[in-house]
Design a protein around this motif. Sequence first.
Motif, PDB file in Angstrom:
ATOM      1  N   CYS A  24      13.776   0.574   5.424  1.00 27.01           N
ATOM      2  CA  CYS A  24      13.034   1.328   6.433  1.00 27.01           C
ATOM      3  C   CYS A  24      13.353   0.799   7.827  1.00 27.01           C
ATOM      4  CB  CYS A  24      11.536   1.195   6.158  1.00 27.01           C
ATOM      5  SG  CYS A  24      10.522   2.026   7.385  1.00 27.01           S
ATOM      6  N   CYS A  27       9.592  -0.306   9.529  1.00 26.51           N
ATOM      7  CA  CYS A  27       8.844  -1.521   9.156  1.00 26.51           C
ATOM      8  C   CYS A  27       9.686  -2.558   8.413  1.00 26.51           C
ATOM      9  CB  CYS A  27       7.609  -1.156   8.335  1.00 26.51           C
ATOM     10  SG  CYS A  27       7.981  -0.687   6.624  1.00 26.51           S
ATOM     11  N   CYS A  38       9.522   5.789   3.000  1.00 30.64           N
ATOM     12  CA  CYS A  38       9.226   4.361   2.832  1.00 30.64           C
ATOM     13  C   CYS A  38       7.963   4.181   1.992  1.00 30.64           C
ATOM     14  CB  CYS A  38       9.041   3.726   4.207  1.00 30.64           C
ATOM     15  SG  CYS A  38       8.501   2.011   4.140  1.00 30.64           S
ATOM     16  N   CYS A  41       5.232   2.470   4.805  1.00 28.45           N
ATOM     17  CA  CYS A  41       4.688   3.154   5.988  1.00 28.45           C
ATOM     18  C   CYS A  41       4.949   4.664   5.982  1.00 28.45           C
ATOM     19  CB  CYS A  41       5.241   2.528   7.262  1.00 28.45           C
ATOM     20  SG  CYS A  41       6.967   2.930   7.590  1.00 28.45           S
TER      21      CYS A  41
HETATM   22 ZN    ZN Z   1       8.404   1.567   6.462  1.00 27.96          ZN
END
Ligand code: ZN
Length: 138
Positions: A24, A27, A38, A41
């Motif tokens: 990701c 994050c 993801c 998040c």
């Molecule tokens: Zn993420």
Amino acid sequence: MEYKLPFRDYHKALLKNRLLGLKCNQCGRVTCPPQMSCSSCSSYDLEITQLSGKGKITTFTTIVVAPEGRETEAPYIIVVVELEEGPWIMGNLTDMDPGRAGMDLIGKTVEAGCRVFPGDRYSDGPMARPAFRFAAHP
Ligand SMILES: [Zn+2]
């Protein structure tokens, strides 16, 4: 919306003993097996990353009564492995006698290879799946 890493590409790489995941860009979390977004998040801003395939066994089970079509494989061991990069994935543990599997397996370092399973009447032909062996250099 397009899958960044479609399952057929993940599968093709696995056949060459390459375990791919998605990192990701928001994050930093790594997701494997591939998903649309993801797992932490929900961002769609993902990039393909090659994973080491190395990790530690977090839990396991021994399959004695196998699903239809796999009866001849039983008994066998399924492990859940926390990969170095973070994701938890499941696979067979190939180099251990299932009769000897015990709690000492938890925390052992393993590395992923791949094993091809024949198709059954529910699948679309043979499928590669992660298969783990004890790491040569833990
Ligand atoms: Zn993420």
